[in-house]
Design a protein around this motif. Structure first.
Motif, PDB file in Angstrom:
ATOM      1  N   UNK A   1       0.876  -1.172   0.000  1.00  0.00           N
ATOM      2  CA  UNK A   1       0.000   0.000   0.000  1.00  0.00           C
ATOM      3  C   UNK A   1       0.916   1.225   0.000  1.00  0.00           C
ATOM      4  N   UNK A   2       1.419   1.562  -1.158  1.00  0.00           N
ATOM      5  CA  UNK A   2       2.472   2.588  -1.264  1.00  0.00           C
ATOM      6  C   UNK A   2       1.974   3.961  -0.845  1.00  0.00           C
ATOM      7  N   UNK A   3       0.685   4.216  -0.936  1.00  0.00           N
ATOM      8  CA  UNK A   3       0.148   5.521  -0.545  1.00  0.00           C
ATOM      9  C   UNK A   3       0.290   5.763   0.956  1.00  0.00           C
ATOM     10  N   UNK A   4       0.389   4.690   1.739  1.00  0.00           N
ATOM     11  CA  UNK A   4       0.508   4.811   3.191  1.00  0.00           C
ATOM     12  C   UNK A   4       1.944   4.701   3.672  1.00  0.00           C
ATOM     13  N   UNK A   5       2.860   4.279   2.807  1.00  0.00           N
ATOM     14  CA  UNK A   5       4.257   4.172   3.204  1.00  0.00           C
ATOM     15  C   UNK A   5       4.923   2.973   2.559  1.00  0.00           C
ATOM     16  N   UNK A   6       6.280   2.918   2.627  1.00  0.00           N
ATOM     17  CA  UNK A   6       7.016   1.834   1.968  1.00  0.00           C
ATOM     18  C   UNK A   6       6.899   0.483   2.656  1.00  0.00           C
ATOM     19  N   UNK A   7       6.501   0.474   3.914  1.00  0.00           N
ATOM     20  CA  UNK A   7       6.464  -0.772   4.682  1.00  0.00           C
ATOM     21  C   UNK A   7       5.057  -1.089   5.186  1.00  0.00           C
TER      22      UNK A   7
ATOM     23  N   UNK B   1       7.197  -8.702   7.148  1.00  0.00           N
ATOM     24  CA  UNK B   1       8.496  -8.389   7.744  1.00  0.00           C
ATOM     25  C   UNK B   1       9.643  -8.886   6.871  1.00  0.00           C
ATOM     26  N   UNK B   2       9.484 -10.073   6.271  1.00  0.00           N
ATOM     27  CA  UNK B   2      10.553 -10.628   5.439  1.00  0.00           C
ATOM     28  C   UNK B   2      10.820  -9.773   4.213  1.00  0.00           C
ATOM     29  N   UNK B   3       9.827  -9.015   3.786  1.00  0.00           N
ATOM     30  CA  UNK B   3      10.014  -8.139   2.624  1.00  0.00           C
ATOM     31  C   UNK B   3      10.915  -6.951   2.944  1.00  0.00           C
TER      32      UNK B   3
ATOM     33  N   UNK C   1      24.527  -9.055  12.379  1.00  0.00           N
ATOM     34  CA  UNK C   1      24.125 -10.464  12.542  1.00  0.00           C
ATOM     35  C   UNK C   1      22.639 -10.630  12.825  1.00  0.00           C
ATOM     36  N   UNK C   2      22.007  -9.611  13.416  1.00  0.00           N
ATOM     37  CA  UNK C   2      20.599  -9.723  13.783  1.00  0.00           C
ATOM     38  C   UNK C   2      19.829  -8.484  13.335  1.00  0.00           C
ATOM     39  N   UNK C   3      18.584  -8.721  12.938  1.00  0.00           N
ATOM     40  CA  UNK C   3      17.664  -7.670  12.528  1.00  0.00           C
ATOM     41  C   UNK C   3      16.361  -7.855  13.299  1.00  0.00           C
ATOM     42  N   UNK C   4      15.785  -6.736  13.763  1.00  0.00           N
ATOM     43  CA  UNK C   4      14.538  -6.793  14.525  1.00  0.00           C
ATOM     44  C   UNK C   4      13.452  -6.000  13.808  1.00  0.00           C
ATOM     45  N   UNK C   5      12.260  -6.591  13.752  1.00  0.00           N
ATOM     46  CA  UNK C   5      11.099  -5.938  13.168  1.00  0.00           C
ATOM     47  C   UNK C   5       9.892  -6.119  14.086  1.00  0.00           C
TER      48      UNK C   5
ATOM     49  N   UNK D   1       1.508  -2.981   9.200  1.00  0.00           N
ATOM     50  CA  UNK D   1       2.501  -1.913   9.310  1.00  0.00           C
ATOM     51  C   UNK D   1       3.788  -2.498   9.899  1.00  0.00           C
ATOM     52  N   UNK D   2       4.862  -2.449   9.132  1.00  0.00           N
ATOM     53  CA  UNK D   2       6.150  -2.975   9.572  1.00  0.00           C
ATOM     54  C   UNK D   2       7.012  -1.828  10.093  1.00  0.00           C
ATOM     55  N   UNK D   3       7.582  -1.995  11.271  1.00  0.00           N
ATOM     56  CA  UNK D   3       8.523  -1.016  11.818  1.00  0.00           C
ATOM     57  C   UNK D   3       9.921  -1.632  11.846  1.00  0.00           C
TER      58      UNK D   3
END
Length: 362
Positions: free
Chosen positions: A29-35, A65-67, A104-108, A95-97
């Motif tokens: 939903x690009x109108x609301x944001x990239x994520x 989240x994987x995207x 080594x690690x990523x948090x969403x 909504x992904x933050x």
């Protein structure tokens, strides 16, 4: 106010992908944001459930989240809370933050919202594949000695891509320690996504499919180990069938088959329950399920690249505790070759029908 089941008109089913891939498809939903993403197709409301099938919110949140993470990172843990019942007749916005991006690690975190309110929230952690080094500590609970379904052997049945019905299928594998205490019983099943997951989906598609499947038959383990059926009479089944909403990932034949299996599975338990009630003059011993709602759900992905969700996976579920109107269930999942691929926990409201009004309501 007019309801819109999806935010955008759903495209035709992509027949080059497995049904579960189509069910879990997301649209940006690009109108609301990239994520920000939304469900591409309608979501299923299971009979008797307060809202949508929880596995859809879990799997689509994971997919969203994987995207937002690089392809060389794989999810290793996911902690979820079911906040409100999802309405299958409204679209969901995910909504992904981007909380943290490390080497080594990523948090969403992901919030699933309807009408501007969160209905589901999850925090996910991803680790870079191979970041543990060449030397690692290794151990795992071995898969119990069970026989795989006959069609796990190539050539014994028609190709999976020719199969029909819902997005995944299951086969019972019995209950271990049936005559012991509830906390000692183990409920076993085989599960797999129906039809072959596409190569284009990558390991991410298998992880999403696994996440979707983990919510099936889970909190119900608490009542199962107490020999309390979910539906106490055929009339209850018919009532819930009439209330079925948006069976977008089940056809009539699959629904009929599912309820036939449920009827057969619970028949022995219901018979024992009724016989016990008739032979016991003290009717206070009779227990009937009043409410069962999932509260939270955690998944630990042990070997995210070492399985296929479209091959039979063995599931063993137990309930170590129940009390205060809640219950806890734990499940382990092994791949077809015996690799422990995930461990899940779920707590939920499990209330019996009361002779007196409850002190509180959800």
């Amino acid at each position: 106010m007019t309801k819109h089941i999806t935010l955008f008109e759903p495209p035709p089913q992509d027949k080059s992908r497995a049904q579960i891939e189509n069910v879990l498809d997301l649209t940006p939903v690009v109108d609301l944001g990239p994520d920000v993403f939304t469900n591409t197709r309608p979501l299923w409301h299971p009979p008797g459930a307060r809202g949508i099938y929880g596995g859809a919110a879990i799997a689509q949140s994971l997919s969203a989240a994987m995207r937002t993470v690089p392809a060389d990172f794989a999810v290793h843990s996911m902690h979820c809370y079911f906040v409100l019942a999802g309405d299958s007749e409204l679209p969901i916005l995910y909504h992904v933050e981007r909380v943290r991006d490390g080497r080594s690690f990523i948090t969403r975190t992901v919030q699933a919202r309807q009408r501007g309110r969160p209905i589901f929230t999850t925090t996910l952690s991803f680790s870079r594949v191979g970041s543990g080094g060449e030397k690692t500590l290794n151990h795992a609970t071995p898969m119990p000695d069970v026989s795989l379904p006959a069609d796990a052997v190539p050539g014994t049945v028609k190709a999976l891509s020719d199969a029909g019905g819902g997005p995944f299928e299951s086969k019972k594998a019995g209950i271990i320690n049936r005559n012991q205490n509830p906390e000692d019983k183990r409920v076993r099943r085989f599960v797999r996504a129906r039809s072959r997951i596409s190569d284009e989906g990558g390991f991410q598609a298998h992880l999403s499919a696994l996440a979707y499947i983990t919510d099936s038959f889970f909190i119900g383990t608490v009542s199962r180990v107490h020999d309390i059926p979910r539906f106490s009479s055929p009339a209850d089944l018919q009532k819930l069938l009439k209330a079925l909403k948006n069976p977008s990932d089940l056809d009539d034949e699959d629904i009929t088959k599912a309820f036939k299996e449920l009827k057969e599975e619970e028949a022995a338990d219901l018979r024992r329950q009724l016989e016990g009630a008739l032979s016991n003059a003290n009717k206070e011993d009779h227990k009937e399920l009043g409410m069962m709602v999932s509260l939270d759900h955690s998944i630990y992905f042990h070997n995210p690249l070492a399985f296929r969700a479209d091959e039979w996976m063995f599931v063993e579920t137990e309930s170590p505790w129940a009390g205060e109107g809640r219950g806890l269930a734990i499940q382990k999942l092994w791949s077809q070759n015996g690799t422990l691929i995930a461990t899940c926990t779920q707590e939920g409201v499990v209330r019996l029908k009361q002779d007196k009004p409850p002190l509180s309501k959800i």
